[in-house]
Design an enzyme around this catalytic site. Structure first.
Site, PDB file in Angstrom:
ATOM      1  N   LYS A  58       0.706   2.828  -6.216  1.00  0.00           N
ATOM      2  CA  LYS A  58      -0.093   3.768  -5.431  1.00  0.00           C
ATOM      3  C   LYS A  58      -1.191   3.085  -4.629  1.00  0.00           C
ATOM      4  O   LYS A  58      -2.272   3.616  -4.421  1.00  0.00           O
ATOM      5  CB  LYS A  58      -0.702   4.858  -6.339  1.00  0.00           C
ATOM      6  CG  LYS A  58       0.283   5.505  -7.289  1.00  0.00           C
ATOM      7  CD  LYS A  58       1.541   5.995  -6.580  1.00  0.00           C
ATOM      8  CE  LYS A  58       1.273   7.147  -5.627  1.00  0.00           C
ATOM      9  NZ  LYS A  58       2.537   7.596  -4.966  1.00  0.00           N
ATOM     10  N   HIS A 113       5.694  -4.820  -8.407  1.00  0.00           N
ATOM     11  CA  HIS A 113       4.439  -4.374  -9.025  1.00  0.00           C
ATOM     12  C   HIS A 113       4.040  -5.325 -10.157  1.00  0.00           C
ATOM     13  O   HIS A 113       3.061  -5.069 -10.861  1.00  0.00           O
ATOM     14  CB  HIS A 113       4.589  -2.978  -9.621  1.00  0.00           C
ATOM     15  CG  HIS A 113       4.676  -1.874  -8.607  1.00  0.00           C
ATOM     16  ND1 HIS A 113       3.953  -1.857  -7.433  1.00  0.00           N
ATOM     17  CD2 HIS A 113       5.379  -0.701  -8.625  1.00  0.00           C
ATOM     18  CE1 HIS A 113       4.215  -0.742  -6.767  1.00  0.00           C
ATOM     19  NE2 HIS A 113       5.085  -0.034  -7.458  1.00  0.00           N
ATOM     20  N   SER A 143      -4.335   9.137  -7.191  1.00  0.00           N
ATOM     21  CA  SER A 143      -2.979   9.193  -6.667  1.00  0.00           C
ATOM     22  C   SER A 143      -1.953   8.978  -7.781  1.00  0.00           C
ATOM     23  O   SER A 143      -0.921   9.665  -7.844  1.00  0.00           O
ATOM     24  CB  SER A 143      -2.793   8.140  -5.567  1.00  0.00           C
ATOM     25  OG  SER A 143      -1.504   8.198  -5.009  1.00  0.00           O
TER      26      SER A 143
END
Length: 321
Positions: A58, A113, A143
């Protein structure tokens, strides 16, 4: 056209919606990650022509995937409107990545990630370009919380208070935001072909950010090409593009009745969620965690900073003091 992923593997992934994989003491959603896929990522053979997008969840991942697609294609949006972003720039640690990369042609865009320490051995000695996108962790937390509410492959977030506590302690999926940012920016930037940018910089000056990006990628754009790239990777354009807004994902995996993947795309929206006490606590944790970081974070526009000068003195940690 999207590269073919075997129906057998897709079925297995659907059966793992409630599974959590733990790898090097970090939790990952088992729907997309397996021990095999995570090990594949850490032992990956990077090519010098690869471009790796690195983000904490995010933080502008989709935005950067779209920007790179458009820059490499000189503003031609055909690919951006015909192939899902996960097929154009697959996540290295997700189970389908090997099949996607086998079907790819030309320079590869890869996404991750993963924290730096897990990919450092694979990247050692590589000339692959690494792009790290950071975002105000308060906006990330909000988020990420809303994403948990619609993503059926992530744990129920509970209340925002409960989720924020887990976020600050680093016990959410993908681990600690603080460790992720510090690992990549304090170590990787001195050892790799590294480009650092923030979500806020892109939001405040998209054109300038795209110019810097194209220079780093050694992919110069003429004015018309730059105009097209800028036009097609605005938030409003991406929100309407089914190849990036995740509306292609089945309801069983991502419940679109509970929210939109492309939610607001603003900066500073955390103020509409954080309570005063939560904000104070966050600032204390941020200051303690980031005290040794050399990064200077500017999360707001200059106009916003001018209008909130007193907040800067009360809250130096989030304004780079």
């Amino acid at each position: 056209m999207q590269p073919h992923i075997s129906s057998e593997r897709q079925s297995k992934a659907m059966a793992r919606l409630d599974v959590t994989e733990t790898f090097h003491r970090i939790s990952f959603p088992g729907h997309l990650h397996t021990q095999e896929s995570l090990s594949y990522a850490t032992g990956f053979q990077f090519q010098d022509s690869d471009t790796l997008i690195v983000t904490y969840p995010k933080s502008g991942t989709t935005w950067m995937q779209e920007a790179l697609t458009l820059v490499f294609n000189k503003g031609d949006s055909t690919l951006a409107h015909s192939m899902p972003n996960w097929a154009r720039a697959p996540w290295l640690e997700q189970y389908y990545c090997p099949e996607v990369l086998r079907a790819s042609r030309g320079p590869r865009i890869i996404t991750t990630h993963l924290p730096y320490h897990l990919l450092a051995p694979a990247l050692q000695g590589s000339k692959a370009k690494v792009i790290y996108v950071a975002r105000n962790p308060k906006d990330v937390a909000v988020s990420y919380y809303h994403f948990h509410k619609m993503a059926n492959f992530l744990p129920e977030p509970g209340s925002f208070k409960e989720f924020l506590s887990k976020f600050l302690s680093g016990t959410v999926h993908y681990g600690s935001w603080f460790d992720h940012v510090k690992g990549w920016t304090s170590q990787a930037r001195n050892k790799l072909n590294f480009f650092y940018i923030t979500y806020e910089e892109m939001w405040q000056d998209l054109r300038g950010s795209l110019e810097r990006l194209s220079t780093f990628l050694q992919c110069p754009l003429v004015v018309e090409e730059l105009n097209s790239v800028q036009q097609h990777c605005t938030f409003s354009a991406m929100k309407e593009n089914s190849m990036v807004n995740y509306t292609l994902i089945p309801e069983e995996i991502m419940d679109h009745t509970k929210g939109q993947f492309m939610r607001k795309g603003k900066i500073g929206d955390w103020r509409n969620t954080f309570m005063e006490e939560q904000n104070r606590n966050f600032d204390e944790v941020f200051k303690a965690e980031m005290q040794d970081s050399q990064l200077r974070f500017v999360w707001e526009s200059p106009e916003k900073l001018d209008s909130e000068a007193r907040t800067v003195t009360q809250n130096p940690a989030l304004h780079g003091a």
